[in-house]
Design an enzyme around this catalytic site. Structure first.
Site, PDB file in Angstrom:
ATOM      1  N   CYS A   3      71.857  45.399  91.712  1.00 21.44           N
ATOM      2  CA  CYS A   3      71.980  46.173  92.949  1.00 21.44           C
ATOM      3  C   CYS A   3      72.152  45.196  94.098  1.00 21.44           C
ATOM      4  O   CYS A   3      71.300  44.334  94.326  1.00 21.44           O
ATOM      5  CB  CYS A   3      70.736  47.042  93.158  1.00 21.44           C
ATOM      6  SG  CYS A   3      70.637  47.766  94.806  1.00 21.44           S
ATOM      7  N   CYS A   6      69.244  45.176  96.576  1.00 25.28           N
ATOM      8  CA  CYS A   6      68.065  44.480  96.040  1.00 25.28           C
ATOM      9  C   CYS A   6      68.255  42.969  96.149  1.00 25.28           C
ATOM     10  O   CYS A   6      67.301  42.237  96.448  1.00 25.28           O
ATOM     11  CB  CYS A   6      67.808  44.891  94.590  1.00 25.28           C
ATOM     12  SG  CYS A   6      67.085  46.541  94.408  1.00 25.28           S
ATOM     13  N   ASP A  29      75.387  45.827 109.160  1.00 27.18           N
ATOM     14  CA  ASP A  29      76.425  46.209 108.198  1.00 27.18           C
ATOM     15  C   ASP A  29      77.551  45.178 108.218  1.00 27.18           C
ATOM     16  O   ASP A  29      77.951  44.688 109.281  1.00 27.18           O
ATOM     17  CB  ASP A  29      76.965  47.606 108.545  1.00 27.18           C
ATOM     18  CG  ASP A  29      77.774  48.208 107.410  1.00 27.18           C
ATOM     19  OD1 ASP A  29      77.289  49.174 106.794  1.00 27.18           O
ATOM     20  OD2 ASP A  29      78.894  47.708 107.142  1.00 27.18           O
ATOM     21  N   HIS A  45      63.474  50.072  95.120  1.00 26.06           N
ATOM     22  CA  HIS A  45      64.795  50.614  94.806  1.00 26.06           C
ATOM     23  C   HIS A  45      64.725  52.134  94.623  1.00 26.06           C
ATOM     24  O   HIS A  45      64.063  52.626  93.702  1.00 26.06           O
ATOM     25  CB  HIS A  45      65.373  49.975  93.543  1.00 26.06           C
ATOM     26  CG  HIS A  45      66.755  50.467  93.236  1.00 26.06           C
ATOM     27  ND1 HIS A  45      67.888  49.901  93.783  1.00 26.06           N
ATOM     28  CD2 HIS A  45      67.176  51.503  92.478  1.00 26.06           C
ATOM     29  CE1 HIS A  45      68.950  50.561  93.356  1.00 26.06           C
ATOM     30  NE2 HIS A  45      68.558  51.536  92.565  1.00 26.06           N
ATOM     31  N   ASN A  85      74.615  58.626 103.621  1.00 27.08           N
ATOM     32  CA  ASN A  85      75.600  59.201 102.706  1.00 27.08           C
ATOM     33  C   ASN A  85      74.971  59.340 101.326  1.00 27.08           C
ATOM     34  O   ASN A  85      74.293  58.435 100.842  1.00 27.08           O
ATOM     35  CB  ASN A  85      76.827  58.279 102.621  1.00 27.08           C
ATOM     36  CG  ASN A  85      77.581  58.203 103.935  1.00 27.08           C
ATOM     37  OD1 ASN A  85      77.773  59.218 104.604  1.00 27.08           O
ATOM     38  ND2 ASN A  85      77.997  57.011 104.321  1.00 27.08           N
ATOM     39  N   GLY A  91      80.891  59.721 100.245  1.00 20.88           N
ATOM     40  CA  GLY A  91      81.406  58.350 100.301  1.00 20.88           C
ATOM     41  C   GLY A  91      80.349  57.281 100.105  1.00 20.88           C
ATOM     42  O   GLY A  91      80.532  56.149 100.550  1.00 20.88           O
ATOM     43  N   HIS A  96      71.697  52.275  96.579  1.00 17.72           N
ATOM     44  CA  HIS A  96      70.329  51.930  96.995  1.00 17.72           C
ATOM     45  C   HIS A  96      70.184  52.647  98.329  1.00 17.72           C
ATOM     46  O   HIS A  96      70.960  52.366  99.271  1.00 17.72           O
ATOM     47  CB  HIS A  96      70.179  50.411  97.132  1.00 17.72           C
ATOM     48  CG  HIS A  96      68.814  49.937  97.519  1.00 17.72           C
ATOM     49  ND1 HIS A  96      68.129  48.965  96.797  1.00 17.72           N
ATOM     50  CD2 HIS A  96      68.001  50.273  98.557  1.00 17.72           C
ATOM     51  CE1 HIS A  96      66.957  48.741  97.367  1.00 17.72           C
ATOM     52  NE2 HIS A  96      66.856  49.513  98.454  1.00 17.72           N
ATOM     53  N   HIS A  98      70.033  54.017 101.836  1.00 22.60           N
ATOM     54  CA  HIS A  98      70.168  53.302 103.103  1.00 22.60           C
ATOM     55  C   HIS A  98      70.502  54.273 104.217  1.00 22.60           C
ATOM     56  O   HIS A  98      71.176  55.279 104.010  1.00 22.60           O
ATOM     57  CB  HIS A  98      71.226  52.198 103.015  1.00 22.60           C
ATOM     58  CG  HIS A  98      72.558  52.645 102.496  1.00 22.60           C
ATOM     59  ND1 HIS A  98      72.813  52.865 101.157  1.00 22.60           N
ATOM     60  CD2 HIS A  98      73.715  52.925 103.141  1.00 22.60           C
ATOM     61  CE1 HIS A  98      74.074  53.241 101.008  1.00 22.60           C
ATOM     62  NE2 HIS A  98      74.637  53.293 102.202  1.00 22.60           N
ATOM     63  N   HIS A 100      72.228  54.383 107.901  1.00 24.01           N
ATOM     64  CA  HIS A 100      73.050  53.715 108.904  1.00 24.01           C
ATOM     65  C   HIS A 100      72.506  54.082 110.286  1.00 24.01           C
ATOM     66  O   HIS A 100      72.290  55.270 110.571  1.00 24.01           O
ATOM     67  CB  HIS A 100      74.494  54.218 108.850  1.00 24.01           C
ATOM     68  CG  HIS A 100      75.223  53.937 107.568  1.00 24.01           C
ATOM     69  ND1 HIS A 100      76.189  52.957 107.460  1.00 24.01           N
ATOM     70  CD2 HIS A 100      75.141  54.518 106.341  1.00 24.01           C
ATOM     71  CE1 HIS A 100      76.673  52.947 106.220  1.00 24.01           C
ATOM     72  NE2 HIS A 100      76.058  53.894 105.526  1.00 24.01           N
TER      73      HIS A 100
HETATM   74  P1  DGP Z   1      77.741  53.797 102.222  1.00 22.60           P
HETATM   75  O1  DGP Z   1      79.172  54.209 102.325  1.00 22.60           O
HETATM   76  O2  DGP Z   1      76.843  54.747 102.986  1.00 22.60           O
HETATM   77  O3  DGP Z   1      77.283  53.566 100.790  1.00 22.60           O
HETATM   78  O4  DGP Z   1      77.670  52.389 102.994  1.00 22.60           O
HETATM   79  C1  DGP Z   1      77.386  51.166 102.420  1.00 22.60           C
HETATM   80  C2  DGP Z   1      77.499  50.146 103.510  1.00 22.60           C
HETATM   81  O5  DGP Z   1      77.020  48.910 103.011  1.00 22.60           O
HETATM   82  C3  DGP Z   1      78.917  49.894 104.013  1.00 22.60           C
HETATM   83  O6  DGP Z   1      79.015  50.325 105.375  1.00 22.60           O
HETATM   84  C4  DGP Z   1      79.117  48.389 103.907  1.00 22.60           C
HETATM   85  C5  DGP Z   1      77.723  47.874 103.656  1.00 22.60           C
HETATM   86  N1  DGP Z   1      77.669  46.737 102.768  1.00 22.60           N
HETATM   87  C6  DGP Z   1      78.120  46.681 101.478  1.00 22.60           C
HETATM   88  N2  DGP Z   1      77.916  45.471 100.969  1.00 22.60           N
HETATM   89  C7  DGP Z   1      77.293  44.737 101.939  1.00 22.60           C
HETATM   90  C8  DGP Z   1      76.804  43.395 101.994  1.00 22.60           C
HETATM   91  O7  DGP Z   1      76.885  42.607 101.052  1.00 22.60           O
HETATM   92  N3  DGP Z   1      76.236  43.014 103.169  1.00 22.60           N
HETATM   93  C9  DGP Z   1      76.117  43.848 104.237  1.00 22.60           C
HETATM   94  N4  DGP Z   1      75.557  43.368 105.348  1.00 22.60           N
HETATM   95  N5  DGP Z   1      76.556  45.114 104.208  1.00 22.60           N
HETATM   96  C10 DGP Z   1      77.152  45.539 103.068  1.00 22.60           C
END
Ligand code: DGP
Length: 114
Positions: A3, A6, A29, A45, A85, A91, A96, A98, A100
């Site tokens: 993950c 994680c 992000d 997790h 989401n 999308g 994991h 989260h 926003h």
């Molecule tokens: P979602 O679509 O809600 O699953 O958004 C996942 C978000 O995670 C997306 O906006 C980009 C962010 N993201 C994915 N990989 C990484 C990473 O390695 N580092 C950071 N800082 N953000 C990441």
């Protein structure tokens, strides 16, 4: 566990930390959609909103209690939006849980793109 979030919590993948305590980790992000675009994740997790239950909902409550402070630390001085989401139609790309936090500018008033 394979993950990406994680691994970020463990420090195996670098991230721009905004806030951390025993329960949660907040970081910027990688593809920001606003001047403030912070992700808040539980250290435990939990795959998605679908996995929230009576046993782990206290973690989600603690995250929501802390979100106003994290939003300000992230640069949202004049309001913010919180988005989670869940699943393919929404999308969700990282499985994991989260949240926003988006702010730092006037956000579009619509809740989705259509
Ligand atoms: P979602 O679509 O809600 O699953 O958004 C996942 C978000 O995670 C997306 O906006 C980009 C962010 N993201 C994915 N990989 C990484 C990473 O390695 N580092 C950071 N800082 N953000 C990441």
């Amino acid at each position: 566990m394979d993950c990406i979030f994680c691994k970020i919590i463990a420090g195996d993948i670098p991230s721009a930390k905004v806030y951390e305590d025993d329960t949660m980790y907040a970081f910027r992000d990688i593809n920001p959609e606003a001047p403030c675009h912070v992700l808040v994740i539980p250290k435990k997790h939990i795959a998605s909103m679908d996995e929230i239950n009576a046993e782990n909902s206290g973690i989600v409550a603690k995250i929501y209690e802390k979100i106003p402070e994290i939003a300000r630390l992230g640069g949202a001085e004049n309001g913010y939006r919180v988005i989670a989401n869940c699943g393919p139609d929404a999308g969700q790309t990282v499985f994991h849980l989260h949240f926003h936090i988006l702010g730092g500018k006037t956000l579009p008033v619509h809740l989705c793109n259509e």
